[in-house]
Write an enzyme that holds these catalytic residues in place. Structure first.
Site, short mmCIF file in Angstrom:
data_model
loop_
_atom_site.label_atom_id
_atom_site.label_comp_id
_atom_site.label_asym_id
_atom_site.label_seq_id
_atom_site.Cartn_x
_atom_site.Cartn_y
_atom_site.Cartn_z
N HIS A 143 0.81 -1.22 0.00
CA HIS A 143 0.00 0.00 0.00
C HIS A 143 0.84 1.27 0.00
CE1 HIS A 143 1.29 -0.80 3.99
NE2 HIS A 143 0.96 0.42 4.36
N ASP A 144 2.16 1.14 0.07
CA ASP A 144 3.05 2.31 0.04
C ASP A 144 3.80 2.43 -1.28
OD1 ASP A 144 2.45 2.92 2.73
OD2 ASP A 144 4.04 1.60 3.45
C1 GLC Z 1 4.71 2.06 7.37
C2 GLC Z 1 3.37 1.88 6.71
C3 GLC Z 1 2.95 3.19 6.13
C4 GLC Z 1 2.83 4.19 7.26
C5 GLC Z 1 4.12 4.27 8.07
C6 GLC Z 1 3.90 4.98 9.37
O1 GLC Z 1 5.73 2.36 6.49
O2 GLC Z 1 3.43 0.86 5.76
O3 GLC Z 1 1.75 3.11 5.40
O4 GLC Z 1 2.51 5.46 6.76
O5 GLC Z 1 4.62 3.01 8.39
O6 GLC Z 1 3.13 4.19 10.23
#
Ligand code: GLC
Length: 549
Positions: free
Chosen positions: A316-317
């Site tokens: 999702h990132d």
């Molecule tokens: C991780 C998650 C991301 C989130 C970040 C802070 O990288 O995958 O979506 O924004 O952590 O929790």
């Protein structure tokens, strides 16, 4: 070999998976409604991104209550039903636990901010003066809190305050909430940015953004071993740690069984090959030789060190992989299949992100108003304030934004791709009417059927678990070829990463006339007998099982 070393895990972003209630966002009953599909696909476990109570500033990665379901996702009863229904289908549920930080709306933070001597003050990290550490979402990592006149640390958004893991009370609370979920029947945990939890006591700074000081920090292994004793021991759980900017040496330690920490680790080095000079927010092509080099180093390094990789292209990132390392136009189907094959024959546990199994593409949103992600919006503002042009800012955002993967799952050609009866919280790519589950279920040549076959191969081909990885032709600019070798047998995995046909010659003895060959998988229909001299079509990929006579 542990059971989870043969597993395939499917990642669900519930906000965009399926809305049972007919809302703009998805819900837990929406996930439950699709369990038959996931069972058909053959996955063993679902990682569901956070659905606990949260103001949703970072889509649930900002938790305000670890014991409650966010109302937008349903109720605790829905969650229990989902765990039970998944269990009936032999599917485990992995909970995403975010304990590097909480939302500033969590009662711990509300208490902590209220006075200097509040018992929760020490749950977070406070300083009279900020140092120069930067937030991963842009800007300073410190926020001033006027009521008590100090700054608190937030490595992410300023509404995500970092917990103070050096405080034993914090650790006790974290282990308690994890036991609560374990006892509810979850099959494991995905631990958000877990290698950032231990900050050096003196908060050193130099002329960098500070990450080298708090990444894989001083007590991180000790804290994970404590977590193992307090939560995991004597339970059959799959635990994967998300490791930000980590190193191979640390990942071996995190995931070696005798370290008694985690089952496996995610790292992101292979997804920085399109970050020129380590800058994410610049549009750039990817460096193919670097991609092969990094993945190969991690294969060999983790294998010799006794660690275990979580394998992934998408989450999702990250942008959609077919748009990133493949071709989301003319060669979408073959290139999506090739990318699946290239990853799934590596050693480790593969993760499939919702829609990857369809070859879903980046949506190509051209206007900032179409984006929802807090990181993207922060970066856009910072770029524009720094004088970067609209066109250049948007070119980077279109390629790199996390929203590329957050558009609704494409179920059918119905309105809103069958995701919801209402307009979704974020738009859909125009291609949703063609690229969807309904279309691909009946088409045995689809990307979906290819992924189903990849998942099945993981169980039918033991060499995928334990074959020794060896890269061939490491400097070839177009083709990634590797072997997984066992006693008298091997898998030969060949992937053309480009839209041009090419010819390659394999080293002697890799494939000889007197070997028995069986094709395991391929992305072109007409499999042929392969020789040392290979002619590869655009994005062609195949796997052969070879046995010495
Ligand atoms: C991780 C998650 C991301 C989130 C970040 C802070 O990288 O995958 O979506 O924004 O952590 O929790």
């Amino acid at each position: 070999m542990q059971d989870w070393q043969r597993s395939v895990i499917y990642q669900i972003y519930p906000k965009s998976f399926h809305s049972h209630a007919g809302n703009p966002t998805g819900d837990l009953l929406g996930v439950a409604a699709k369990l038959d599909y996931l069972q058909w696909l053959g996955v063993d476990c679902l990682w569901i991104t956070p659905f606990l109570r949260s103001p949703q500033r970072d889509n649930g990665y900002d938790i305000s209550d670890y014991y409650a379901i966010d109302p937008s996702y349903g109720t605790m009863a829905d969650c229990e039903l989902l765990i039970a229904e998944a269990g009936k289908r032999g599917i485990k549920l992995m909970l995403d636990i975010v304990v590097n930080h909480t939302s500033i709306e969590h009662t711990w933070f509300q208490q902590a901010r209220s006075s200097l001597d509040n018992p929760y003050r020490d749950f977070y990290i406070w300083r009279d003066q900020p140092n120069n550490w930067e937030s991963k979402f842009g800007g300073s990592a410190w926020e001033y809190e006027a009521q008590t006149g100090q700054y608190f640390l937030h490595l992410f958004d300023h509404t995500q305050a970092d917990l103070n893991w050096d405080n034993p009370k914090v650790r006790a609370e974290v282990f308690k909430l994890m036991r609560f979920w374990r006892d509810k029947g979850v099959g494991g945990f995905r631990l958000d940015v877990i290698n950032l939890i231990s900050k050096p006591a003196d908060f050193p700074a130099d002329n960098t953004d500070g990450r080298r000081f708090y990444t894989d920090g001083p007590n991180v292994h000790q804290y994970l071993q404590e977590m193992h004793r307090e939560v995991f021991e004597d339970h059959d759980l799959i635990n994967v740690g998300e490791m930000s900017s980590t190193s191979l040496e640390h990942c071996i330690r995190y995931s070696r069984p005798d370290s008694r920490e985690l089952s496996m680790t995610f790292n992101f080095h292979h997804l920085k090959v399109d970050y020129p000079n380590m800058q994410k927010w610049v549009r750039a092509d990817f460096d193919f030789l670097e991609l092969k080099r990094i993945l190969s180093d991690w294969q060999t390094g983790m294998q010799t060190g006794g660690g275990w990789n979580a394998l992934f292209w998408c989450n999702h990132d990250q942008p959609r992989v077919v748009s990133r390392f493949g071709d989301d136009g003319e060669h979408r189907v073959v290139s999506a299949k090739m990318l699946g094959t290239a990853l799934h024959f590596l050693q480790g546990t593969p993760f499939i992100y919702q829609g990857e199994e369809l070859g879903m593409t980046n949506p190509g949103f051209e206007h900032i108003e179409q984006y929802r992600d807090v990181e993207t919006l922060n970066i856009y503002r910072l770029k524009r304030e720094a004088g970067e042009s609209e066109a250049s800012s948007m070119a980077a955002i279109m390629q790199k934004s996390r929203d590329n993967s957050r558009t609704p799952m494409q179920w059918s050609a119905q309105p809103n791709a069958g995701f919801s009866s209402t307009e979704p919280w974020i738009g859909l790519p125009a291609s949703a009417t063609q690229i969807n589950v309904e279309n691909q279920l009946d088409d045995t040549t689809s990307v979906l059927h290819h992924y189903r076959q990849l998942i099945a191969s993981r169980r039918s081909e033991p060499l995928i678990q334990d074959g020794v990885y060896r890269q061939l032709l490491p400097t070839h600019k177009q083709v990634w070829v590797y072997l997984r070798e066992g006693d008298g047998e091997r898998l030969l995995v060949v992937n053309n990463f480009y839209g041009a046909a090419c010819e390659v010659e394999l080293p002697e003895r890799v494939i000889t006339d007197c070997m028995l060959q069986r094709q395991v998988i391929s992305n072109y229909p007409d499999g042929e007998v392969r020789k040392r001299q290979l002619f590869l079509r655009p994005y062609e990929s195949f796997v052969l099982h070879l046995t010495d006579h």
